[in-house]
Design an enzyme around this catalytic site. Structure first.
Site, PDB file in Angstrom:
ATOM      1  N   GLY A 280       0.324  11.431  -9.170  1.00 22.74           N
ATOM      2  CA  GLY A 280       0.789  10.734 -10.371  1.00 22.74           C
ATOM      3  C   GLY A 280      -0.326   9.889 -10.943  1.00 22.74           C
ATOM      4  O   GLY A 280      -0.952  10.211 -11.948  1.00 22.74           O
ATOM      5  N   CYS A 348       9.965 -15.488 -20.279  1.00 20.88           N
ATOM      6  CA  CYS A 348      10.282 -16.778 -19.646  1.00 20.88           C
ATOM      7  C   CYS A 348      10.386 -16.647 -18.135  1.00 20.88           C
ATOM      8  O   CYS A 348      11.480 -16.745 -17.552  1.00 20.88           O
ATOM      9  CB  CYS A 348      11.576 -17.324 -20.235  1.00 20.88           C
ATOM     10  SG  CYS A 348      11.407 -17.572 -21.994  1.00 20.88           S
ATOM     11  N   TYR A 377       2.663   4.130 -14.090  1.00 21.41           N
ATOM     12  CA  TYR A 377       3.553   3.036 -13.681  1.00 21.41           C
ATOM     13  C   TYR A 377       3.479   1.855 -14.664  1.00 21.41           C
ATOM     14  O   TYR A 377       3.638   0.698 -14.284  1.00 21.41           O
ATOM     15  CB  TYR A 377       3.239   2.579 -12.232  1.00 21.41           C
ATOM     16  CG  TYR A 377       3.243   3.747 -11.276  1.00 21.41           C
ATOM     17  CD1 TYR A 377       4.443   4.363 -10.942  1.00 21.41           C
ATOM     18  CD2 TYR A 377       2.063   4.280 -10.767  1.00 21.41           C
ATOM     19  CE1 TYR A 377       4.462   5.468 -10.101  1.00 21.41           C
ATOM     20  CE2 TYR A 377       2.071   5.391  -9.931  1.00 21.41           C
ATOM     21  CZ  TYR A 377       3.273   5.971  -9.598  1.00 21.41           C
ATOM     22  OH  TYR A 377       3.288   7.072  -8.780  1.00 21.41           O
TER      23      TYR A 377
HETATM   24  N1  PLP Z   1       5.549  11.569  -4.541  1.00 17.19           N
HETATM   25  C1  PLP Z   1       6.426  10.632  -4.161  1.00 17.19           C
HETATM   26  C2  PLP Z   1       7.581  11.028  -3.294  1.00 17.19           C
HETATM   27  C3  PLP Z   1       6.256   9.296  -4.568  1.00 17.19           C
HETATM   28  O1  PLP Z   1       7.133   8.351  -4.192  1.00 17.19           O
HETATM   29  C4  PLP Z   1       5.136   8.963  -5.382  1.00 17.19           C
HETATM   30  C5  PLP Z   1       4.889   7.570  -5.811  1.00 17.19           C
HETATM   31  O2  PLP Z   1       5.037   6.635  -5.112  1.00 17.19           O
HETATM   32  C6  PLP Z   1       4.269   9.984  -5.778  1.00 17.19           C
HETATM   33  C7  PLP Z   1       4.496  11.273  -5.328  1.00 17.19           C
HETATM   34  C8  PLP Z   1       3.087   9.709  -6.654  1.00 17.19           C
HETATM   35  O3  PLP Z   1       2.158   8.885  -6.067  1.00 17.19           O
HETATM   36  P1  PLP Z   1       0.778   8.572  -6.764  1.00 17.19           P
HETATM   37  O4  PLP Z   1       1.076   8.135  -8.158  1.00 17.19           O
HETATM   38  O5  PLP Z   1       0.184   7.503  -5.948  1.00 17.19           O
HETATM   39  O6  PLP Z   1      -0.024   9.833  -6.744  1.00 17.19           O
END
Ligand code: PLP
Length: 424
Positions: A280, A348, A377
């Protein structure tokens, strides 16, 4: 590498001047670089070229439909954690056979939607979830392809709140229960055991925890096969860290995708499994920035507060994970003196900050600032707290830009709320 650079002292996203975009869209807003998203998807795919893995982009990191469409066109699949994310992934054109469904609390309705869509794999995290999935699959006359998410008890991740693979974390099947649960899964008519899954955390900055966890996964596959279980897939999750420019990173960049791939190829080659990845942050993190405008400069006692128009509702990572995001002026002034600021938002809450005690070139009210590395994120965790409109998202491609999620009006924000009759 990303495509946010200064040209003659002005910060650009690809060929788009961010100050001009800020005046057009209004602050705060996110902007993503299409070239950067494509580049990261290709770097990851190239690192595993020849291995034919499924690279399932972790939709939780950035779920905007335009972003998913770009990644779909690069051949990516999707790792989803809700029926909403499944719907988005399908709507963006990602084929069901490239979708894996993760998450510790899938509902029966979500399982049904995913079974009807014909997804590639369910990553199941507990015995009761397995029973529930079996029941839903049987009721539909289907068999659910399953990997059990195992918890290897390995500490990893940039912060306590993004560590997921320790035995005290809620994720995955405890190591000691794994073989028995696989044996049970094989006996269920609605379940087709396909693989092993693990995801040990996020923003992982060195290869050691990956090596420890993936070595354990290899041993588990050997044990399961000895038990008579046909394991053909290994899902290694996401987690590869990115540089945020944090001085605490010590200047050492996180492992490159090539080094990560080198380790994984070495560890998994003897296993003869299809690899699945769920990256991600590595794809989207450095492909986006949050642009904000300085409202006021407030001199406190021993602190100078730079009050900007983006708050923790727009980017919660500093408040939630103590995350470091580099902050850059959108227009550089080489002669500006350096000052130390607490960069705070209008929400706030005392936890509403973007940076604390940060040395930055002097800012004045009206100046724009870019909060870097906010593509993962960021917008996905935004809220309307304090009845602040959900932050818009834009996309650039060369010298073109488009709004890919517009700012709602206050009326739109209130449209789902009604007062009961007795208050009329
Ligand atoms: N797969 C799972 C099950 C996750 O919970 C996450 C994120 O926490 C990811 C993949 C993606 O992780 P990242 O953004 O660190 O690659």
């Amino acid at each position: 590498m990303h495509h946010f650079e200064y040209r003659n002292g002005r910060l650009y996203a690809e060929d788009v001047d961010l100050a001009a975009l800020a005046r057009e869209v209004g602050t705060p807003f996110y902007v993503y670089s299409e070239a950067t998203l494509r580049r990261h998807a290709r770097v990851f795919a190239k690192a595993f070229a020849g291995a034919d893995p499924l690279v399932a982009f972790s939709v939780k990191a950035n779920s905007n439909l335009a972003v998913l469409k770009i990644l779909a066109s690069e051949g990516a699949g999707a790792d989803v954690v809700s029926a909403g994310e499944l719907y988005r992934a399908l709507k963006a054109g990602i084929a069901p056979e490239k979708i894996v469904f993760s998450g510790v609390g899938k509902t029966a309705e979500e399982m049904q939607a995913a079974l009807e869509a014909g997804i590639y794999q369910f990553n199941v995290e507990s015995a009761p979830e397995l029973e529930a999935l079996n029941a839903v699959a049987l009721s539909l006359g289907k068999r659910a392809p399953v990997a059990l998410r195992v918890n290897p008890d390995v500490a990893a991740g940039g912060h306590d709140k993004i560590s997921t693979g320790r035995k005290e974390d809620k994720f995955g099947v405890s190591w000691g229960q794994t073989r028995a649960l696989y044996a049970h899964a094989r006996a269920l008519n609605g379940i087709e055991v396909a693989g092993v899954d693990l995801h040990i955390g996020s923003q992982i900055a060195d290869l050691k925890p990956f090596e420890a966890a993936f070595t354990k996964a290899g041993q588990l596959i050997a044990d399961l096969r000895a038990d008579g279980c046909a394991i053909t897939r290994l899902d290694l999750g996401g987690g590869l860290g990115i540089p945020y420019g944090d001085p605490k990173e010590g200047g050492a960049p996180p492992p490159s995708p090539e080094d990560y791939a080198g380790l994984i190829k070495k560890l998994t080659a003897p296993l003869g499994v299809r690899l699945i990845f769920e990256p991600g942050r590595m794809i989207a993190g450095n492909a986006g920035v949050l642009v904000t405008q300085v409202l006021y400069v407030k001199e406190g006692e021993g602190r100078t507060f730079l009050i900007v128009d983006a708050g923790m509702n727009d980017l919660i990572r500093p408040a939630l994970y103590d995350a470091y995001h580099e902050i850059k002026p959108v227009a550089l002034n080489e002669t500006a003196p350096e000052k130390t600021y607490d960069v705070v938002g209008p929400v706030c809450e005392s936890s509403d900050f973007l940076a604390k005690q940060r040395k930055l070139p002097e800012f004045s009210p009206g100046d724009f600032a870019a909060v870097m590395s906010a593509g993962a994120y960021g917008a996905v965790q935004a809220s309307q707290y304090n009845t602040r409109p959900l932050v818009p998202e834009s996309l650039v491609n060369g010298d073109r830009y488009a709004l890919i999620r517009r700012r709602p009006s206050i009326e739109e924000m209130l449209a789902l709320e009604t007062a009961p009759d007795w208050l009329a």
